[in-house]
Enzyme design. Structure first.
Site, PDB file in Angstrom:
ATOM      1  N   LYS A  54       0.724  -1.094   0.011  1.00 30.10           N
ATOM      2  CA  LYS A  54       0.132  -0.798   0.100  1.00 30.10           C
ATOM      3  C   LYS A  54       0.740   1.519   0.487  1.00 30.10           C
ATOM      4  O   LYS A  54       0.694   2.144  -0.909  1.00 30.10           O
ATOM      5  CB  LYS A  54      -0.585  -0.020   0.819  1.00 30.10           C
ATOM      6  N   GLN A  98      -4.470  -1.570   9.510  1.00 25.82           N
ATOM      7  CA  GLN A  98      -4.856  -2.825   9.731  1.00 25.82           C
ATOM      8  C   GLN A  98      -5.688  -3.555  10.110  1.00 25.82           C
ATOM      9  O   GLN A  98      -5.210  -3.421  10.859  1.00 25.82           O
ATOM     10  CB  GLN A  98      -2.833  -2.828   8.814  1.00 25.82           C
ATOM     11  N   ASP A 121     -11.151   3.130   3.932  1.00 24.12           N
ATOM     12  CA  ASP A 121     -11.583   1.621   4.207  1.00 24.12           C
ATOM     13  C   ASP A 121     -13.105   1.928   3.928  1.00 24.12           C
ATOM     14  O   ASP A 121     -13.591   0.714   3.885  1.00 24.12           O
ATOM     15  CB  ASP A 121     -11.206   1.058   5.309  1.00 24.12           C
TER      16      ASP A 121
END
Ligand code: NAD
Length: 291
Positions: A54, A98, A121
């Site tokens: 990422k 994460q 997200d």
């Protein structure tokens, strides 16, 4: 019929190139460089790879990347404090924590603490609510990437029957919402669905987001259907090695489907591309800049 393979790698590369152009334009017109902060707690090897990828993709798109790597012993209070700092930092447009988090941390409490406008997200209840009622917001990356793959082979989705197998908050449910917003008739199937193969066979668009290696076989697939395989499962392979397979048994499903995504190289690359898209989008939305 042998299905057309949907090339997620190429479609993701095209999207990333378009995002990089969008970043350039934003810098030129508004002197803003989008910034993405990724927070990793602990040393889960798969998470470390995801976070590294990422960060790399963020820099390649011309954005700023901030990585916060914290020990597994980090307390929930310490993590919440970092999230609050990132919420208040104007150079940060997107915050991603994460998952999975260590067991002693309540993941919902942490995700809820992320400012909804920086929630790239798309997991915050406010963004889930916006998606459910058709308001603009930030949409979870894997389902929005899957929608792009579907549209790459079939732009006319109205009236199609979509069956989503899996009802998680991060894939199955938002996938169902996006398909509904595209005027599909949507069935969300799950572990308690009766006669799942018969249900799947009704699908013009079949999405598998379960986490069970090669569960969906060719006899579950309607002739000519679009099959999107979200699953990522590591299974034993020859010589003591492992390999990645999806939730769909590719060869038998491809013999029936009209179009199908491979694993790897299907949905996976789209997830990161859509994360970058969300970060650019968040940078604009936060400042009231036209999308
Ligand atoms: P999850 O475990 O949260 O949800 C799985 C869902 O599948 C549940 O809703 C459950 O009801 C359903 N299910 C379980 N067993 C079933 C069965 N036998 N029959 C029917 N339904 C069943 O998983 P998730 O986070 O939604 O992820 C699903 C899969 O997608 C996993 O393999 C995960 O690794 C993968 N994934 C991939 C990406 C990507 O970028 N490609 C992103 C997220 C998740």
């Amino acid at each position: 019929m042998t299905a057309r393979q949907i090339d997620g790698k190429q479609i993701a590369a095209d999207l990333r190139a378009a995002i990089a152009l969008g970043v350039d334009e934003l810098e030129e017109a508004h002197r803003v460089t989008p910034g993405l902060a990724v927070v990793l707690v602990g040393e889960d090897p798969a998470s470390q790879v995801y976070v590294r990828n990422k960060g790399k993709a963020t820099l390649e798109a011309g954005m700023k990347s901030f990585e916060h790597k914290l020990p597994a012993t980090t307390t929930q209070a310490e993590l919440l404090e970092i999230v609050q700092r990132l919420n208040a930092d104007d150079s940060i447009d997107g915050i991603l924590v994460q998952l999975p988090l260590p067991k002693h941390i309540d993941a919902s409490a942490v995700l809820d603490a992320i400012h909804p406008d920086k929630d790239v997200d798309g997991f915050h209840p406010i963004n889930a609510g916006r998606l459910a009622i058709g308001r603009p917001g930030l949409v979870p990356c894997t389902p929005s990437g899957s929608m792009r793959l579907i549209r790459s082979v079939e732009p006319k989705l109205a009236g199609k029957h979509a069956v989503v197998i899996g009802r998680s908050n991060i894939v199955g449910k938002p996938m169902g919402q996006l398909l509904l917003a595209a005027d599909c008739t949507v069935t969300i199937a799950h572990s308690k669905t009766a006669d799942l193969p018969a249900m799947a066979r009704q699908a013009d668009i079949l999405i598998a987001a379960v986490g069970r290696p090669e569960m969906v076989t060719g006899d579950w697939v309607k002739q000519g259907a679009i099959v999107i395989d979200v699953g990522i499962n590591r299974v034993p392979a020859a010589e003591g090695k492992t390999k990645l397979v999806g939730d769909v048994q590719y060869a038998s499903a491809a013999a029936k489907a009209g179009a199908i995504t491979p694993v790897p190289g299907g949905v996976g690359p789209m997830t990161i591309a859509c994360l970058l898209e969300n970060t650019l989008r968040a940078a604009k939305l936060r400042r009231g800049i036209k999308l």
